[in-house]
Design a protein around this motif. Structure first.
Motif, PDB file in Angstrom:
ATOM      1  N   ARG A  61       3.062  -7.527  -9.946  1.00 35.42           N
ATOM      2  CA  ARG A  61       1.858  -7.263  -9.007  1.00 35.42           C
ATOM      3  C   ARG A  61       1.230  -8.476  -8.879  1.00 35.42           C
ATOM      4  O   ARG A  61       1.307  -9.465  -9.463  1.00 35.42           O
ATOM      5  N   THR A  66      -4.496  -5.475  -6.898  1.00 40.52           N
ATOM      6  CA  THR A  66      -4.125  -4.452  -7.303  1.00 40.52           C
ATOM      7  C   THR A  66      -5.449  -3.441  -7.554  1.00 40.52           C
ATOM      8  O   THR A  66      -6.487  -3.668  -7.504  1.00 40.52           O
ATOM      9  N   ARG A  90       3.154   6.917  -5.317  1.00 38.75           N
ATOM     10  CA  ARG A  90       3.672   5.367  -4.822  1.00 38.75           C
ATOM     11  C   ARG A  90       4.371   5.597  -3.456  1.00 38.75           C
ATOM     12  O   ARG A  90       4.174   4.589  -2.638  1.00 38.75           O
ATOM     13  N   GLU A  99       0.995  -2.031  -0.947  1.00 37.42           N
ATOM     14  CA  GLU A  99       2.093  -2.318  -1.629  1.00 37.42           C
ATOM     15  C   GLU A  99       1.932  -1.413  -2.846  1.00 37.42           C
ATOM     16  O   GLU A  99       1.026  -1.657  -3.704  1.00 37.42           O
ATOM     17  N   ASN A 101       3.668  -1.700  -5.685  1.00 30.63           N
ATOM     18  CA  ASN A 101       3.722  -2.352  -6.807  1.00 30.63           C
ATOM     19  C   ASN A 101       2.283  -2.841  -7.187  1.00 30.63           C
ATOM     20  O   ASN A 101       2.239  -3.210  -8.432  1.00 30.63           O
ATOM     21  N   ASN A 102       1.352  -2.887  -6.544  1.00 28.45           N
ATOM     22  CA  ASN A 102       0.038  -3.382  -6.862  1.00 28.45           C
ATOM     23  C   ASN A 102      -0.747  -2.324  -7.193  1.00 28.45           C
ATOM     24  O   ASN A 102      -1.945  -2.178  -6.814  1.00 28.45           O
ATOM     25  N   SER A 103      -0.267  -1.242  -7.659  1.00 32.51           N
ATOM     26  CA  SER A 103      -0.969  -0.093  -8.111  1.00 32.51           C
ATOM     27  C   SER A 103      -0.842   0.429  -9.614  1.00 32.51           C
ATOM     28  O   SER A 103       0.382   0.133 -10.105  1.00 32.51           O
TER      29      SER A 103
END
Length: 129
Positions: A61, A66, A90, A99, A101-103
């Motif tokens: 990430r 994030t 997601r 994005e 993946n940035n969570s």
């Protein structure tokens, strides 16, 4: 009756924050049986240097982009519902151009005695649970 906190980088546009909140609520309704009128969210903004995220812990990430989704809700959801929530959310993030993946997401479960919305006392007392 969840209460959601979404921690976001200060530069994330307000409309994206609103979209994330809306998608989170819709996901909770769809996956965890949350009442559609139980929509409570607080967006908290942070400076990128104020959050320290390991960039590769359980995935890659961007620490400066994030978001953290913190969900407090009444206990009782199954592990399957929780997994479905994470997957569904997601996908929803991806659908709105964020994005996934940035969570980072996590749940905090509690009981009706742990909530109060008025001077009448806890949710347990008010609803007679």
């Amino acid at each position: 009756m969840p209460f959601n906190k979404i921690h976001v980088p200060k530069a994330l546009p307000t409309q994206m924050c609103r979209s994330i909140s809306e998608q989170l609520h819709e996901s909770l309704v769809a996956t965890c049986g949350v009442n559609p009128s139980d929509d409570f969210t607080l967006v908290s903004r942070y400076e990128p240097e104020d959050m320290m995220f390991h960039p590769t812990f359980l995935g890659n990430r961007d620490p400066e982009a994030t978001i953290v989704i913190e969900i407090a809700l009444l206990g009782g959801r199954s592990d399957e519902q929780k997994e479905h929530l994470y997957k569904d959310m997601r996908q929803r993030l991806s659908n709105i151009g964020f994005e996934p993946n940035n969570s980072i997401m996590f749940l905090i479960e509690n009981n009706s005695i742990d909530w109060s919305f008025s001077g009448a006392g806890s949710v347990r007392t008010v609803l007679g649970l």
